[in-house]
Design an enzyme around this catalytic site. Structure first.
Site, short mmCIF file in Angstrom:
data_model
loop_
_atom_site.label_atom_id
_atom_site.label_comp_id
_atom_site.label_asym_id
_atom_site.label_seq_id
_atom_site.Cartn_x
_atom_site.Cartn_y
_atom_site.Cartn_z
N ILE A 1 91.58 10.99 22.64
CA ILE A 1 91.53 9.54 22.84
C ILE A 1 92.96 9.16 23.21
O ILE A 1 93.92 9.54 22.53
CB ILE A 1 91.02 8.80 21.57
CG1 ILE A 1 91.02 7.27 21.78
CG2 ILE A 1 91.80 9.16 20.33
CD1 ILE A 1 90.34 6.51 20.64
N SER A 2 93.12 8.45 24.33
CA SER A 2 94.45 8.13 24.83
C SER A 2 95.18 7.18 23.88
O SER A 2 94.57 6.46 23.10
CB SER A 2 94.35 7.46 26.20
OG SER A 2 93.80 8.35 27.13
#
Length: 204
Positions: free
Chosen positions: A52-53
């Site tokens: 997840i960025s």
């Protein structure tokens, strides 16, 4: 709020984007060991070997996309579903596609729980886009390709914007914004980033 202050300090200043991110609790999209770090500005591991960025990058990409309320958006790389959830507060319709069926299934459950009814999550090879739903006003790619994929460029409406990381997977990549014009495509480099590579085909 600490989270929004951190985003602003990294250059996320668009009020609509900040509001959409405030409405989207990142902790819901991070499972297990890393859940307690959900509010830190860092990428975190999720299932299927993906990430997840970090919120500031999500914010900057969303801001660069300049989503309007009537827009139909394609996201390539559903991952945890966090980015699509943010886009759902900004766009009329969001289509998100991922090569990992498991990630799509988990994201769908979250979208339903959050009552985000304008998101359609599909498992498929995102490098080919979704021709049956094209053209799109906005396209966001959350994995790095060496060049903007031709099928995605073709599915962008004239006047439309695509934001994606480009570059070799093992070196620094550049986040770029592509705008489709009557004459062709305009390219603008935004900042260095690091993303997982965009891979053709389906995952396990």
């Amino acid at each position: 709020m600490q989270f929004l202050f951190a985003l602003r300090s990294k250059g996320v200043t668009d009020a609509r984007v900040l509001t959409a991110m405030e409405k989207t609790d990142r902790a819901l999209f991070v499972r297990g060991l890393f859940a307690e770090r959900a509010y830190e500005d860092m990428p975190l591991p999720i299932a299927a070997g993906q990430t997840i960025s970090q919120p500031s990058v999500v914010g900057l990409m969303t801001q660069a996309l300049n989503v309007q309320p009537r827009d139909k958006v394609l996201e390539v790389g559903t991952g945890s579903g966090y980015q699509a959830a943010i886009l759902s507060h900004l766009a009329r319709r969001v289509y998100t596609v991922d090569r990992y069926k498991r990630l799509v299934a988990d994201a769908r459950v979250l979208f339903e729980q959050l009552n985000l009814v304008n998101i359609t999550a599909i498992s498929g090879d995102g490098s080919f886009g979704l021709p049956e739903q094209a053209p799109f006003d906005r396209i966001l790619v959350t994995a790095a390709a060496e060049d903007p994929p031709g099928p995605l460029l073709a599915q962008l409406r004239i006047g439309g914007i695509m934001v994606l990381p480009v570059g070799q997977s093992d070196t620094v990549q550049s986040l770029i914004r592509v705008t489709r014009t009557e004459e062709g495509f305009d390219y603008e480099e935004l900042r260095p980033v690091r993303f997982v590579p965009l891979i053709e085909g389906m995952g396990d």
